[in-house]
Design an enzyme around this catalytic site. Structure first.
Site, PDB file in Angstrom:
ATOM      1  N   LYS A 122      37.623  17.329 118.210  1.00 38.85           N
ATOM      2  CA  LYS A 122      36.325  16.811 117.767  1.00 38.85           C
ATOM      3  C   LYS A 122      35.783  17.587 116.575  1.00 38.85           C
ATOM      4  O   LYS A 122      34.872  17.114 115.892  1.00 38.85           O
ATOM      5  CB  LYS A 122      35.315  16.817 118.908  1.00 38.85           C
ATOM      6  N   ASP A 123      36.331  18.785 116.311  1.00 28.01           N
ATOM      7  CA  ASP A 123      35.909  19.573 115.151  1.00 28.01           C
ATOM      8  C   ASP A 123      36.654  19.190 113.877  1.00 28.01           C
ATOM      9  O   ASP A 123      36.262  19.615 112.789  1.00 28.01           O
ATOM     10  CB  ASP A 123      36.133  21.067 115.404  1.00 28.01           C
ATOM     11  N   ARG A 146      23.838  14.476 118.766  1.00 34.88           N
ATOM     12  CA  ARG A 146      24.122  13.463 119.797  1.00 34.88           C
ATOM     13  C   ARG A 146      23.498  13.877 121.118  1.00 34.88           C
ATOM     14  O   ARG A 146      22.795  13.083 121.771  1.00 34.88           O
ATOM     15  CB  ARG A 146      25.639  13.301 119.952  1.00 34.88           C
ATOM     16  N   ARG A 147      23.739  15.118 121.526  1.00 38.65           N
ATOM     17  CA  ARG A 147      23.200  15.579 122.802  1.00 38.65           C
ATOM     18  C   ARG A 147      21.680  15.672 122.771  1.00 38.65           C
ATOM     19  O   ARG A 147      21.016  15.412 123.777  1.00 38.65           O
ATOM     20  CB  ARG A 147      23.819  16.928 123.166  1.00 38.65           C
ATOM     21  N   ARG A 201      23.562  28.704 119.286  1.00 36.77           N
ATOM     22  CA  ARG A 201      24.851  28.960 118.645  1.00 36.77           C
ATOM     23  C   ARG A 201      25.589  30.031 119.423  1.00 36.77           C
ATOM     24  O   ARG A 201      25.058  30.661 120.327  1.00 36.77           O
ATOM     25  CB  ARG A 201      24.639  29.414 117.194  1.00 36.77           C
ATOM     26  N   ARG A 230      26.514  31.613 124.975  1.00 40.24           N
ATOM     27  CA  ARG A 230      25.544  30.599 125.374  1.00 40.24           C
ATOM     28  C   ARG A 230      25.149  30.762 126.843  1.00 40.24           C
ATOM     29  O   ARG A 230      23.977  30.638 127.194  1.00 40.24           O
ATOM     30  CB  ARG A 230      26.118  29.204 125.121  1.00 40.24           C
ATOM     31  N   CYS A 250      30.165  14.951 111.903  1.00 35.97           N
ATOM     32  CA  CYS A 250      29.993  15.444 113.270  1.00 35.97           C
ATOM     33  C   CYS A 250      28.531  15.657 113.624  1.00 35.97           C
ATOM     34  O   CYS A 250      28.193  15.869 114.790  1.00 35.97           O
ATOM     35  CB  CYS A 250      30.772  16.740 113.460  1.00 35.97           C
TER      36      CYS A 250
END
Length: 285
Positions: free
Chosen positions: A78-79, A124-125, A142, A148, A233
């Site tokens: 996805k990156d 998106r989230r 980040r 996290r 993205c």
């Protein structure tokens, strides 16, 4: 044939690289892993969706292939931007892991009190959280997964959202709620580990021995949509190709509305045409 694999230095990235290494070694290859810290890892002050490069964790590692410093690069698919450097290609993928999102929290999204704070760097989230519970606040976060989680444990957030694939690969054991794809349709290629190599090179051909065909086809479908519509993205979009069907969710860039669509993947050009018709007033074009 010896193969040198390049990867980011994070714990998760190294786990992913080692899964690729194991797949190669099961076929008799000798494999070395080289870790690398990208500018995306170093610069943690700017939210990901505000960085200029969509391939912030990818481009520098791919350049190492072109320079001959590594043979292959292992990325979270996805990156990987839909357009990568000339001379390179995604040569193969391994079987897709769980593509869903997961909320790490003691409380479900629906039950969170007004003003609760969720940590995420994904547009998106952010939109999906606000759709699920408009009373929740969202704050940028980040750092790698361990960082996290430590921020969450330190009470800086009431919850954080990560990929279920990351949760599984790191063998995490912390209170969580798996988020339904009906509300949290994943980012294109979420849960997929991609291998990038130089076109027509011996390592690229070797990597095809470990390719998972179904996952590769789903990856291509999702990347085709993202590339055809010039989706970076940072766009609030979910795309999932699975079991012969494609689901999409596009959030409007002009309002709080969104549109869900579902297609069969036998004619991808018609899928693109339909999406363009349905979201023509959403601000993407």
């Amino acid at each position: 044939m010896p193969v040198t694999i390049g990867t980011r230095n994070s714990k998760l990235a190294l786990i992913q690289a080692n899964s690729v290494k194991a797949a190669f070694e099961s076929r008799g290859y000798e494999v070395q892993i080289k870790g690398f810290t990208s500018s995306g890892d170093s610069n943690r002050n700017v939210p990901l969706y505000r960085m200029s490069s969509t391939g912030v964790f990818v481009d520098e590692l791919n350049e190492m292939i072109l320079k001959g410093e590594i043979d292959l690069a292992v990325h979270s698919a996805k990156d990987v931007p839909t357009r990568i450097q000339d001379g390179l290609e995604i040569t193969s993928v391994i079987k897709r892991d769980d593509y869903r999102d997961v909320l790490i929290s003691e409380t479900s999204l629906e039950d969170m009190r007004e003003g609760s704070v969720i940590g995420t760097s994904s547009m998106r989230r952010i939109r999906q959280v606000k759709t699920a519970n408009p009373k929740i606040k969202v704050s940028d976060i980040r750092g790698n997964i361990d960082t996290r989680i430590s921020k969450y444990i330190g009470k800086k957030y009431n919850g954080i959202i990560i990929a279920m694939a990351a949760y599984n690969r790191m063998s995490l054991d912390i209170g969580h709620f798996i988020l339904s794809e009906d509300q949290f349709l994943p980012a294109p290629n979420q849960g997929i580990i991609a291998i990038v190599g130089k076109k027509s090179s011996e390592p690229a051909y070797a990597s095809r021995e470990i390719n998972h065909a179904e996952t590769f086809r789903d990856m291509q479908n999702e990347r085709f949509i993202a590339g055809s519509l010039n989706l970076g993205c940072s766009m609030p979009v979910g795309i999932l190709s699975s079991n012969g069907k494609i689901k999409t969710r596009f959030y409007s860039l002009k309002s709080n509305t969104y549109k869900d669509m579902e297609f069969f993947n036998d004619n991808m050009e018609s899928v693109i045409d339909k999406i363009r018709q349905e979201i023509g007033d959403y601000g993407y074009f």
